[in-house]
Design a protein around this motif. Structure first.
Motif, PDB file in Angstrom:
ATOM      1  N   UNK A 176       0.839  -1.213   0.000  1.00  0.00           N
ATOM      2  CA  UNK A 176       0.000   0.000   0.000  1.00  0.00           C
ATOM      3  C   UNK A 176       0.870   1.258   0.000  1.00  0.00           C
ATOM      4  N   UNK A 177       1.915   1.257   0.820  1.00  0.00           N
ATOM      5  CA  UNK A 177       2.758   2.447   0.929  1.00  0.00           C
ATOM      6  C   UNK A 177       3.540   2.730  -0.342  1.00  0.00           C
ATOM      7  N   UNK A 178       3.882   1.689  -1.106  1.00  0.00           N
ATOM      8  CA  UNK A 178       4.658   1.909  -2.330  1.00  0.00           C
ATOM      9  C   UNK A 178       3.906   2.738  -3.362  1.00  0.00           C
ATOM     10  N   UNK A 179       2.580   2.753  -3.302  1.00  0.00           N
ATOM     11  CA  UNK A 179       1.808   3.537  -4.277  1.00  0.00           C
ATOM     12  C   UNK A 179       1.987   5.044  -4.080  1.00  0.00           C
ATOM     13  N   UNK A 180       2.434   5.458  -2.900  1.00  0.00           N
ATOM     14  CA  UNK A 180       2.479   6.888  -2.594  1.00  0.00           C
ATOM     15  C   UNK A 180       3.880   7.403  -2.255  1.00  0.00           C
ATOM     16  N   UNK A 181       4.838   6.503  -2.062  1.00  0.00           N
ATOM     17  CA  UNK A 181       6.184   6.930  -1.680  1.00  0.00           C
ATOM     18  C   UNK A 181       6.995   7.324  -2.904  1.00  0.00           C
ATOM     19  N   UNK A 182       7.804   8.377  -2.782  1.00  0.00           N
ATOM     20  CA  UNK A 182       8.681   8.855  -3.859  1.00  0.00           C
ATOM     21  C   UNK A 182      10.137   8.642  -3.448  1.00  0.00           C
ATOM     22  N   UNK A 183      10.829   7.666  -4.013  1.00  0.00           N
ATOM     23  CA  UNK A 183      12.229   7.411  -3.626  1.00  0.00           C
ATOM     24  C   UNK A 183      13.183   8.376  -4.331  1.00  0.00           C
ATOM     25  N   UNK A 184      13.131   9.626  -3.954  1.00  0.00           N
ATOM     26  CA  UNK A 184      13.936  10.652  -4.626  1.00  0.00           C
ATOM     27  C   UNK A 184      14.514  11.612  -3.594  1.00  0.00           C
ATOM     28  N   UNK A 185      15.761  11.988  -3.773  1.00  0.00           N
ATOM     29  CA  UNK A 185      16.407  12.977  -2.912  1.00  0.00           C
ATOM     30  C   UNK A 185      16.338  14.383  -3.504  1.00  0.00           C
ATOM     31  N   UNK A 186      15.582  14.559  -4.573  1.00  0.00           N
ATOM     32  CA  UNK A 186      15.436  15.889  -5.170  1.00  0.00           C
ATOM     33  C   UNK A 186      14.820  16.845  -4.158  1.00  0.00           C
ATOM     34  N   UNK A 187      15.376  18.068  -4.093  1.00  0.00           N
ATOM     35  CA  UNK A 187      14.930  19.040  -3.104  1.00  0.00           C
ATOM     36  C   UNK A 187      13.707  19.791  -3.591  1.00  0.00           C
ATOM     37  N   UNK A 188      12.718  19.969  -2.687  1.00  0.00           N
ATOM     38  CA  UNK A 188      11.498  20.714  -2.990  1.00  0.00           C
ATOM     39  C   UNK A 188      11.165  21.601  -1.790  1.00  0.00           C
ATOM     40  N   UNK A 189      10.284  22.555  -1.976  1.00  0.00           N
ATOM     41  CA  UNK A 189       9.785  23.406  -0.901  1.00  0.00           C
ATOM     42  C   UNK A 189       8.402  22.918  -0.514  1.00  0.00           C
ATOM     43  N   UNK A 238       5.605  24.084   6.548  1.00  0.00           N
ATOM     44  CA  UNK A 238       5.353  24.832   5.324  1.00  0.00           C
ATOM     45  C   UNK A 238       6.485  25.835   5.073  1.00  0.00           C
ATOM     46  N   UNK A 239       7.001  25.810   3.840  1.00  0.00           N
ATOM     47  CA  UNK A 239       8.110  26.677   3.451  1.00  0.00           C
ATOM     48  C   UNK A 239       9.484  26.073   3.690  1.00  0.00           C
ATOM     49  N   UNK A 240       9.533  24.849   4.244  1.00  0.00           N
ATOM     50  CA  UNK A 240      10.808  24.188   4.533  1.00  0.00           C
ATOM     51  C   UNK A 240      11.300  23.420   3.310  1.00  0.00           C
ATOM     52  N   UNK A 241      12.599  23.501   3.056  1.00  0.00           N
ATOM     53  CA  UNK A 241      13.188  22.719   1.969  1.00  0.00           C
ATOM     54  C   UNK A 241      13.409  21.287   2.446  1.00  0.00           C
ATOM     55  N   UNK A 242      13.036  20.330   1.625  1.00  0.00           N
ATOM     56  CA  UNK A 242      13.132  18.918   1.996  1.00  0.00           C
ATOM     57  C   UNK A 242      13.255  18.078   0.739  1.00  0.00           C
ATOM     58  N   UNK A 243      13.528  16.785   0.943  1.00  0.00           N
ATOM     59  CA  UNK A 243      13.600  15.872  -0.199  1.00  0.00           C
ATOM     60  C   UNK A 243      12.207  15.406  -0.589  1.00  0.00           C
ATOM     61  N   UNK A 244      12.107  14.921  -1.828  1.00  0.00           N
ATOM     62  CA  UNK A 244      10.838  14.348  -2.289  1.00  0.00           C
ATOM     63  C   UNK A 244      10.442  13.154  -1.425  1.00  0.00           C
ATOM     64  N   UNK A 245      11.438  12.394  -0.965  1.00  0.00           N
ATOM     65  CA  UNK A 245      11.145  11.217  -0.138  1.00  0.00           C
ATOM     66  C   UNK A 245      10.457  11.629   1.158  1.00  0.00           C
ATOM     67  N   UNK A 246      11.030  12.615   1.843  1.00  0.00           N
ATOM     68  CA  UNK A 246      10.429  13.067   3.100  1.00  0.00           C
ATOM     69  C   UNK A 246       9.058  13.683   2.857  1.00  0.00           C
ATOM     70  N   UNK A 247       8.951  14.476   1.798  1.00  0.00           N
ATOM     71  CA  UNK A 247       7.666  15.106   1.467  1.00  0.00           C
ATOM     72  C   UNK A 247       6.585  14.051   1.238  1.00  0.00           C
TER      73      UNK A 247
END
Length: 455
Positions: free
Chosen positions: A51-64, A73-82
């Motif tokens: 179930x979790x694999x459908x929504x998890x993004x295994x990426x270290x790309x940085x996003x806000x 809100x407004x914090x820079x983080x990885x796609x994985x954490x987001x």
């Protein structure tokens, strides 16, 4: 039902196999259900993980972050954490499934550890079950690695620090450490952008399949060699006693399965675990006091803390860096002792017989004493891993704690081994005295005096 069974048998010939399976005898003792708890926890792990694999993004790309959590809100983080934060707050049943998955991982490892303790202290690893024992031990090692990878995929502040520690430990492997780090991380920490994808594939594909294969082989070996059983009047090395698979064991096992699933989902829904929105995203320049891994890795953190800070150097070259001693040598020693124990005990006792009856700890006091010593060694290192939390909560000096643990880790196992051995030998002698007394009374003679049983 008879017509259905007859039709299936005519087309597949499964009746003899089904009859043998339904007549398989299970021992009637609660400790043998620990392995089944591990099996059912693994099933929950796989189901919730899918179930979790459908929504998890295994990426270290940085996003806000611009989601629903105000404090982030407004914090820079990885796609994985987001993606994990979104699973927790934006996906239907996401937090329930994520926390159930986490609790299932804890129960899976805990049940394997308890099952291994039951096997070790009863001598169920002896001939002809050495291979079954080694496969179970291998599953424990893979489960620890699988839990570490799952914990690290979140990319929050705590898991990021755990990855940094793992990077240092792997780098400490003599000669090939740098090459291994380059292979896994793809570059200096925190690694290249594809690192999370590789870790994700290992966590959701490679290791689960390997654990499932080992679990299947383990169950097949258990079925082919039959379960061990405790000693009693009717049981012998060649006679199996217990409950048939149907109609006795199957309903009980199904009830246990439903109970395990229910408890895990209750824990996932009612007991908070790993609230990553409180820790925040990982950054290489950030750290936090009291960062702790899940409990099953606490003993490795403790080992890293209590080993004195020294390296093995030749000239200007560091041959063995300090993290090697606590991060690789200690777990290697613990798993190595457990792996060779069946053959070590056989060489010392010269017992090459087949064993279908297991011992009580008092029947093998030396094995039980040494096993408790090894458990104490691991437990003390586990306590050392909490030294920083003790400093925060109780104000005890951190360096003094570490110094004390460096002494206790060697003294406590010896003390425990001596005490356990004396207690078990005393219990066995008392039992022999009572048996002599009952035998004398049954024969109509005078009752045996205390201490006449020898030992």
């Amino acid at each position: 039902m008879r017509r259905l069974v007859r039709a299936l048998d005519e087309r597949s010939g499964v009746a003899p196999i089904a009859r043998k399976a339904l007549r398989y005898v299970f021992p009637d003792h609660w400790s043998f259900l620990l392995g089944e708890v591990a099996l059912y926890a693994f099933i929950v792990l796989v189901a919730t993980g899918v179930y979790l694999t459908f929504f998890y993004e295994p990426s270290s790309q940085r996003v806000i972050y611009d989601g629903t959590v105000d404090t982030l809100r407004g914090t820079e983080m990885s796609q994985a954490y987001r993606s994990v934060v979104d699973i927790s707050f934006s996906v239907k049943a996401g937090l329930l499934i994520r926390q159930t998955h986490h609790w299932a991982a804890n129960v899976f490892i805990a049940s394997i550890v308890l099952h291994l303790m039951r096997v070790f202290f009863t001598g169920a690893f002896r001939k002809p079950r050495e291979l079954t024992y080694l496969i179970g031990l291998s599953m424990l090692g893979l489960a620890l690695l699988e839990g570490y990878l799952g914990y690290s995929l979140v990319d929050d502040l705590l898991s990021g620090m755990g990855l940094a520690i793992g990077y240092g430990v792997l780098m400490s492997v003599p000669i090939v450490g740098a090459a291994l780090v380059l292979l896994v991380w793809g570059g200096p920490f925190p690694g290249d952008p594809s690192f999370f994808s590789r870790m994700y594939i290992a966590h959701v594909f490679l290791l689960p399949i390997l654990i499932a294969v080992l679990l299947t082989v383990h169950l097949l070996l258990v079925a082919s060699r039959h379960h061990t059983q405790f000693r009693r009047k009717e049981a012998t090395e060649k006679r199996v006693l217990g409950l048939p698979a149907f109609p006795s064991q199957a309903p009980r096992s199904l009830g246990l399965m439903f109970a395990v699933v229910a408890v895990l989902f209750l824990l996932g829904g009612l007991v908070q675990i790993n609230p990553i929105w409180l820790w925040g995203p990982y950054d290489v320049a950030s750290s936090t006091n009291g960062a702790q891994p899940d409990w099953y890795l606490g003993w490795l953190i403790g080992a890293l803390r209590i080993v004195p800070g020294f390296d093995v150097t030749i000239g200007n070259a560091t041959i063995i860096p300090n993290p090697f001693w606590g991060g690789i040598l200690l777990p290697g020693f613990v798993f190595g002792v457990l792996a060779v124990w069946p053959w070590l005990e056989r060489a010392v006792t010269r017992d090459k017989r087949r064993h279908n009856l297991v011992d009580r700890p008092r029947d093998a006091p030396v094995r039980a004493a040494l096993g408790c010593a090894l458990l104490t060694f691991v437990f003390v290192t586990f306590l050392a891993g909490s030294a920083d939390r003790v400093t925060v909560f109780f104000g005890l000096d951190y360096r003094s704690q570490v110094t004390a643990y460096r002494v206790i880790v060697f003294v406590a196992p010896v003390v425990v081994a001596i005490l356990v051995h004396r207690v078990l030998v005393g219990l066995r002698r008392a039992e022999e005295v009572e048996a002599d007394r009952e035998r004398a009374l049954a024969e109509g003679g005078p009752a045996g005096q205390p201490g006449s049983g020898g030992g």
